[in-house]
Design a protein around this motif. Structure first.
Motif, short mmCIF file in Angstrom:
data_model
loop_
_atom_site.label_atom_id
_atom_site.label_comp_id
_atom_site.label_asym_id
_atom_site.label_seq_id
_atom_site.Cartn_x
_atom_site.Cartn_y
_atom_site.Cartn_z
N CYS A 122 44.13 28.62 38.19
CA CYS A 122 44.15 27.56 39.20
C CYS A 122 45.30 26.58 38.94
O CYS A 122 45.97 26.13 39.88
CB CYS A 122 42.82 26.81 39.21
N VAL A 131 44.74 19.58 38.55
CA VAL A 131 43.50 20.28 38.85
C VAL A 131 42.39 19.65 38.03
O VAL A 131 42.54 19.42 36.83
CB VAL A 131 43.61 21.79 38.53
N THR A 276 39.98 28.69 45.16
CA THR A 276 40.39 29.78 44.28
C THR A 276 41.90 29.66 44.09
O THR A 276 42.57 28.91 44.81
CB THR A 276 40.07 31.15 44.91
N PRO A 277 42.47 30.40 43.14
CA PRO A 277 43.94 30.37 43.03
C PRO A 277 44.64 30.74 44.34
O PRO A 277 45.67 30.15 44.68
CB PRO A 277 44.22 31.39 41.93
N VAL A 295 38.12 21.97 41.50
CA VAL A 295 37.66 23.36 41.45
C VAL A 295 36.30 23.42 40.77
O VAL A 295 36.10 22.83 39.70
CB VAL A 295 38.66 24.26 40.70
#
Length: 340
Positions: A122, A131, A276-277, A295
């Motif tokens: 991520c 993140v 998600t990535p 996330v």
């Protein structure tokens, strides 16, 4: 990467062997009765590429159990990138001191590498944007702090729980919960009350949508703090339920533009939801200005990494289970760890 002084203690049930297979309890009792306690070399291997985490949980456990005079430990470090089949840990010592806990060791590494690697994916997708991991709704509470620690090792800039903050030596971050907005009935009233009772300097972050329109709730919260307060709205956390279409780069772009047009250009857009990535890369490619990606499930519910442990020497004689070559598998990247 955390320093050895920040190593992590395992729970009491784990230390007394309550979480290991009964197979090893029976075997340990028989070996004790037979007075058989060889010096063994036990190695742990990663079965896939990824980011290593778990060393700072395994080391204090081994230090507590291994006799210094006849033992040695070598390992890579948390945060190291690892390769398929790479040796990540070697323990030399009397089998009775640690052998019953081999599944504890491999289990810690399997889960921790899975979490750290998912977080790293991520972070790589997000580029320069931070993140944050917020995975407590998706995992058993007893391991939330281990998950957040591993996510931090994997590159996450922030965690969301107090215990995770303690383990990473960081201040947990978050937003106003949706429940708070529902209780007060509207975004502007909720933010006004939140601001009045929050400690000085606390970040004001509004989750949207709760019960109304995403953009309108964001504007209502921003206007509520626009006069008479030294703590303006810091950010808007956009988390649109999947049954309402989910979030999108286009919605984030419009939200930022509407806030800017109303004079709130300094308000950051935090993107949450089922990220998600791949979806993070979509936001990044769109050019939308995102201040933070939040996330949850992708990291917290990450699949454990394939990790295998095996005895490779007994009293100086090279051995191995079927399917493995006997003897040590060298890795010159490993460091010898102090046991005292």
């Amino acid at each position: 990467m955390l320093t050895p002084s920040e190593e992590l203690e395992l729970s009491s049930p784990t230390l007394r062997g309550a979480t290991v297979s009964i197979d090893y309890h029976h075997a340990q009792a028989i070996l004790r009765t037979e007075q058989r306690n060889p010096i063994v070399v036990f190695e742990v291997y990663a079965g896939a590429t990824g980011v290593l985490s778990g060393v700072n949980e395994v080391l204090p456990f081994l230090r507590a159990r291994l006799p210094v005079s006849s033992s040695a430990v070598y390992s890579l470090s948390d945060g190291d990138e690892i390769k398929d089949d790479e040796t990540i840990l070697r323990v030399v010592g009397p089998y009775a001191a640690f052998g019953m806990y081999r599944d504890v060791i491999t289990g810690i590494f399997a889960s921790s590498i899975g979490w750290a690697t998912a977080a790293h994916e991520c972070v790589q997708a997000a580029g320069e944007t931070r993140v944050m991991v917020s995975g407590s709704p998706f995992i058993h509470p007893d391991v939330v702090d281990s998950m957040e620690y591993s996510a931090y090792v994997g590159g996450c800039a922030a965690v969301s729980t107090q215990k995770g903050g303690e383990r990473t030596a960081t201040v947990p971050q978050g937003s106003m919960p949706h429940d708070f907005v529902l209780i007060w009935g509207a975004a502007d009233r909720a933010m006004t009350v939140y601001d009045r009772h929050s400690r000085l300097g606390a970040q004001r972050v509004m989750p949207v949508p709760t019960s109304g329109d995403t953009i309108q709730e964001a504007l209502d919260a921003a206007y509520a703090l626009s006069g008479g307060t030294s703590n303006p709205l810091r950010g808007v956390k956009m988390s649109v339920p999947a049954n309402l279409g989910g979030g999108s780069p286009d919605l984030a772009k419009e939200l930022k533009a509407r806030l800017t047009d109303a004079g709130f250009g300094s308000v950051d857009i935090y993107v949450a939801g089922e990220l998600t990535p791949e979806s993070i890369r979509d936001y990044r490619a769109s050019g939308v200005e995102v201040g933070l990606y939040v996330v949850g499930r992708y990291i917290a519910a990450a699949r454990p990494a394939p990790v295998e442990g095996a005895i490779k020497e007994i009293d100086g004689r090279a051995v191995a289970p079927r399917g493995m070559a006997p003897g040590r598998v060298e890795n010159h990247r490993m460091l010898q760890r102090e046991l005292s």
